[in-house]
Design a protein around this motif. Structure first.
Motif, PDB file in Angstrom:
ATOM      1  N   GLY A  18      10.801  -2.532 -25.007  1.00 34.67           N
ATOM      2  CA  GLY A  18      11.044  -1.400 -25.892  1.00 34.67           C
ATOM      3  C   GLY A  18       9.933  -1.213 -26.910  1.00 34.67           C
ATOM      4  O   GLY A  18       9.548  -0.080 -27.225  1.00 34.67           O
ATOM      5  N   VAL A  19       9.416  -2.316 -27.431  1.00 34.30           N
ATOM      6  CA  VAL A  19       8.312  -2.239 -28.389  1.00 34.30           C
ATOM      7  C   VAL A  19       7.066  -1.666 -27.712  1.00 34.30           C
ATOM      8  O   VAL A  19       6.363  -0.811 -28.279  1.00 34.30           O
TER       9      VAL A  19
ATOM     10  N   ALA B 169      12.999   3.904 -29.327  1.00 38.21           N
ATOM     11  CA  ALA B 169      13.772   3.211 -30.362  1.00 38.21           C
ATOM     12  C   ALA B 169      15.119   2.755 -29.821  1.00 38.21           C
ATOM     13  O   ALA B 169      15.649   1.711 -30.229  1.00 38.21           O
TER      14      ALA B 169
ATOM     15  N   PHE C  74      13.744  -6.265 -25.395  1.00 34.22           N
ATOM     16  CA  PHE C  74      13.215  -5.910 -26.712  1.00 34.22           C
ATOM     17  C   PHE C  74      11.703  -5.674 -26.667  1.00 34.22           C
ATOM     18  O   PHE C  74      11.196  -4.681 -27.192  1.00 34.22           O
ATOM     19  N   VAL C  75      10.984  -6.594 -26.018  1.00 34.50           N
ATOM     20  CA  VAL C  75       9.524  -6.464 -25.930  1.00 34.50           C
ATOM     21  C   VAL C  75       9.139  -5.220 -25.143  1.00 34.50           C
ATOM     22  O   VAL C  75       8.206  -4.494 -25.513  1.00 34.50           O
TER      23      VAL C  75
ATOM     24  N   VAL D 156      14.908  -0.707 -28.219  1.00 35.23           N
ATOM     25  CA  VAL D 156      14.788  -1.749 -29.238  1.00 35.23           C
ATOM     26  C   VAL D 156      16.132  -1.991 -29.917  1.00 35.23           C
ATOM     27  O   VAL D 156      16.552  -3.140 -30.120  1.00 35.23           O
TER      28      VAL D 156
ATOM     29  N   MET E  61       7.494   1.977 -27.259  1.00 37.53           N
ATOM     30  CA  MET E  61       7.266   2.680 -28.521  1.00 37.53           C
ATOM     31  C   MET E  61       5.770   2.834 -28.779  1.00 37.53           C
ATOM     32  O   MET E  61       5.307   3.869 -29.261  1.00 37.53           O
ATOM     33  N   GLY E  62       5.007   1.797 -28.455  1.00 41.92           N
ATOM     34  CA  GLY E  62       3.553   1.873 -28.631  1.00 41.92           C
ATOM     35  C   GLY E  62       2.931   2.949 -27.765  1.00 41.92           C
ATOM     36  O   GLY E  62       2.043   3.692 -28.211  1.00 41.92           O
TER      37      GLY E  62
END
Length: 484
Positions: free
Chosen positions: A132-133, A334, A129-130, A337, A136-137
């Motif tokens: 993926g974040v 996305a 998850f991290v 995530v 995205m950034g």
């Protein structure tokens, strides 16, 4: 309405072609519906008890793939499907989870953690998850597009060729034509194997349909291969003891894995055991930070290679650039995530999307069809299992698609060795390392070095030097440490 939104006429396609392309892409990647839960549950490795709930992972795989692919189709409007990535799932179970387990054990002994407070797989989902974040950034910050613009035409063409060899190799291995024995790769000597009969039937038929310019060749090849597999399975099962006792028959995938569907529908398993179960606090602990970076590296370069390869084959590149690149990158970010939230490892763009492109898919409508089929697969899992779980049925499609991607080799500037060698390393490195990301890294590291030595350093954009330096540090420090 569909024509206006997806630009069907502009891309020279229509609804029928897009639907057929979506079905073809789905059939070539449907195996992930069954492979992913087998990997993440630990059943594939004989782990007891189950690492993650098998049924929950099955549902999470279909739901996350459908949502991610829908985002790609509607937002980026590309014919690219997404699902949990092969390679990332093995790394998740065999590397990340043991490290998370060791961290938990150390915390319990030190008194900083309570037994049963968390589980390794929850920390692993948090790591995904991290990553993926962060992904995205990077996308929102525009770095992804800068990465794409940094790759010169020779390297872009080499990526498409390397991926073509890679998926053809996967197809041959899945069919049992190429085997790994005693640490060496070789040809299966048992050409009378039922698996190879099904594979070669599908390969020759599909290639013949392509040669005759029959639309939907890959799709019809898959349907015909399925029919042959059903007939052959029945014939061998009723062919007498001598035939059934033959090693080539008894040990074949057709007799040990392929089962004709006895039902059309079933109730989807609950996703509750894995939904939103990621442990973000544990994932952000110092011992897990290197794995976040590794996942980030894997998804960035896997996606970069896949997007370039698929877009190049579809003829969607414009003046060496990918239109709506930022939307495509953000869709992929996305996806990671969404996958972690549902309860599965990294979701990313699938190179099998090229199968749909070869059937004429050019717009996001192809991806929308794939997304719908992933959701329907939850209810028609017996039928999907019959096709997707027996690799020789879909393997010919991968080999055919791989051959179609070879045309890019003519666009590599072979007369300039400073470009030819890095391109060759990408072409050879992707299939031989069994990783798109690792193959790209070989070319990206050597490219700026050789250009400098050849006095052509000004042709290299500054970001490529940064990428090469980061990759060297990654392989020497992070990758070596994680591998140890």
């Amino acid at each position: 309405m569909l024509d206006r939104f997806f630009g069907l006429s502009q891309q020279g396609t229509n609804v029928r072609t897009e639907v057929l392309a979506g079905v073809t892409t789905f059939l070539t990647m449907a195996y992930i519906i069954f492979v992913q839960p087998a990997v993440l549950s630990g059943r594939m490795f004989g782990m007891q008890p189950e690492v993650m709930d098998f049924g929950a992972v099955t549902t999470a795989t279909c739901v996350s793939a459908a949502l991610a692919t829908l985002i790609m189709g509607l937002y980026a409007r590309y014919p690219i499907a997404q699902a949990p990535g092969m390679g990332e799932n093995f790394f998740f179970v065999l590397t990340v989870l043991p490290a998370a387990g060791a961290m938990i054990d150390a915390g319990v002994k030190a008194g900083t953690m309570v037994p049963g407070q968390t589980e390794p797989w929850k920390i692993g989902l948090g790591v995904v998850f991290v990553s993926g974040v962060l992904f995205m950034g990077l996308t929102i910050g525009g770095l992804r597009k800068a990465l794409l613009d940094t790759i010169n035409p020779s390297l872009r063409s080499a990526i498409a060729v390397g991926i073509g060899l890679f998926i053809a190799f996967i197809g041959m291995r899945n069919a049992g034509l190429i085997q790994l024995a005693r640490g060496q790769i070789g040809l299966n000597p048992h050409f009378g194997s039922p698996d190879l009969v099904v594979f070669f039937f599908g390969l020759v038929l599909t290639a013949g349909l392509f040669a005759m310019r029959i639309r939907g060749a890959i799709f019809w090849g898959i349907l015909a291969s399925t029919a042959i597999a059903v007939v052959l399975r029945w014939a061998l099962a009723h062919g007498g003891d001598a035939l059934q006792q033959s090693a080539a028959v008894a040990q074949s995938m057709l007799m040990t894995r392929f089962e004709v569907a006895h039902a059309l529908v079933s109730t989807p398993p609950s996703m509750a055991p894995t939904f939103l179960e990621m442990d973000l606090i544990g994932a952000l602990s110092p011992p897990m930070l290197p794995f976040i970076l590794i996942f980030l590296f894997m998804v960035v370069f896997d996606t970069l290679g896949t997007l370039v390869g698929v877009a190049d084959r579809a003829g969607l590149m414009r003046d060496g650039e990918l239109p709506r690149a930022n939307q495509a990158f953000l869709s992929d970010a996305a996806a990671t995530v969404v996958g972690a939230a549902c309860g599965t490892s990294t979701v990313t763009s699938f190179i099998e999307s090229v199968a749909g492109v070869e059937q004429g898919g050019r717009t996001g409508l192809t991806a929308v069809v794939v997304a719908v089929l992933f959701l329907l697969a939850l209810f028609f899992s017996p039928v999907i299992a019959m096709v997707g779980s027996y690799a020789p049925i879909t393997a010919p499609a991968l080999v055919i698609v791989g051959s179609m991607m070879m045309h890019g080799v003519t666009r590599v500037e072979w007369s300039n060795f400073a470009e030819a060698m890095p391109a060759f390393l990408i072409i050879a490195g992707i299939p031989l390392s069994y990783s798109i990301a690792d193959g790209l890294a070989l070319g990206f590291i050597t490219y700026p070095i050789l250009k400098l030595l050849a006095g052509q350093g000004r042709d290299v954009k500054w970001l490529m030097y940064v990428i090469a330096a980061v990759l060297v540090v990654y392989f020497v420090a992070v990758r070596s440490w994680a591998g140890g």
